[in-house]
Enzyme design. Sequence first.
Site, mmCIF file in Angstrom:
data_model
loop_
_atom_site.group_PDB
_atom_site.id
_atom_site.type_symbol
_atom_site.label_atom_id
_atom_site.label_comp_id
_atom_site.label_asym_id
_atom_site.label_seq_id
_atom_site.Cartn_x
_atom_site.Cartn_y
_atom_site.Cartn_z
ATOM 1 N NE ARG A 59 -2.199 0.847 3.749
ATOM 2 C CZ ARG A 59 -1.510 1.632 4.582
ATOM 3 N NH1 ARG A 59 -1.249 2.892 4.261
ATOM 4 N NH2 ARG A 59 -1.083 1.167 5.734
ATOM 5 C CE1 TYR A 111 -15.815 11.116 -18.446
ATOM 6 C CE2 TYR A 111 -14.563 11.286 -16.407
ATOM 7 C CZ TYR A 111 -15.353 10.557 -17.269
ATOM 8 O OH TYR A 111 -15.682 9.264 -16.961
ATOM 9 C CG ASP A 185 -7.960 15.419 -17.675
ATOM 10 O OD1 ASP A 185 -7.103 14.701 -18.227
ATOM 11 O OD2 ASP A 185 -9.144 15.054 -17.527
ATOM 12 C CE LYS A 210 -10.626 8.203 -20.848
ATOM 13 N NZ LYS A 210 -10.647 7.737 -19.430
#
Length: 401
Positions: A59, A111, A185, A210
């Site tokens: 983690r 978005y 972004d 993506k």
Amino acid sequence: MTDIVSNSTDNRRRYRFATEVVTVDNSDDPHNAASVPIYQTATFKQKGATATGEYDYSRSGNPTRTHVENHLAKLMGAERALVVTSGMGALDVITRLVRAGEEIIAGDDLYGGTNRLLNFLGKSQNVKTHHIDTTKSDSILPYLSDKTRLVLLESPTNPLIKITDIRTISKHVHERCPNALVVVDNTMMSPYLQRPLELGADISYHSGTKYLSGHHDLMAGVIGCRSKAIGEDVYYIINATGCGLSPYDSWLLLRGVKTLAVRMDKQQSNCVIIADYLEAQGFKVHFPGLRSHPQYDLHRSMSSGPGAVLSFETGDVGISERIVEGTKLWSISVSFGCVNSLISMPCRMSHASIPAHIRAERSLPEDLIRLCVGIEDVNDLLEDLEQSLRSAGALPTPKKK
């Protein structure tokens, strides 16, 4: 932006992007493995009760994750990069830097998932978001104040493909609000075509799902930080919330990004041809690779290419629905950046979570079609698109001889 990558503090020679993207530093591997190993472990053995090694629990850190983070930092021009479980997870981590009562400034074309998260923050955390037209840099000035913590930008925007002057807005923010962070972004461009940190942004983030991975077989988010201090703040949140990317997914992301340059070159060249075709048919096409785009020159000043996503308007929702449903090679799907071509209607799919009246206020056309162009033979893509346009009634039917 395909020039020589030169952000590292070491003295080794730096190469052009297409070389650097496939060159992964794995010099610490004891067996000289050609591919970075997958350290598929949750915990690490220690040498003693008080002798904690570099890694103790996945983690908090994992060697495979470290390798992909270091590689992405190099490509993004970042002081530090961190990877998490999705693009929205990346934005969630970033917005945790905002405290109750502080404010965010964001674009009015963004978005749908981003809009959903910002709405949630307003309702649950008392974090107000001002939506502005980021194509007009001075429109941000009235909203900058001592409450401003984040300025959230997209360029190109999704789905209207508008261009934001990242340099100018970053300058405005840093001059007037030294404690505010400019966040971009950069998913639609990828670091191959645009590197916002070099344009003045403080944080650049991606949906690694993506272009970075490129095959839609992975969920990932990437956060690139311009300074060590920001990187430490972001890492603290990731470690505290446990959203770091798993070892196997880190390996998939590292493998996928190696082909970013060759994939993007092909997808972009296909997209330019398709944009030219659609514009020649009389459609209103949103694509920064067209000279008709109102911010064509601005985009060229920040990026080395137009990317591989476009949108266009038909003037009729019913026609748009028939076009989307009439294609065979173009898969009806949200997302973009995959090697396969995708088609969608944002107002019905990726941006459906934005209420209709808000979409109308932001001039988001209900008939808008978004094309995310893949690496197929462009002639096959054109032929499939043209037959769907004709069958939908968007083009005149050719007369029989």
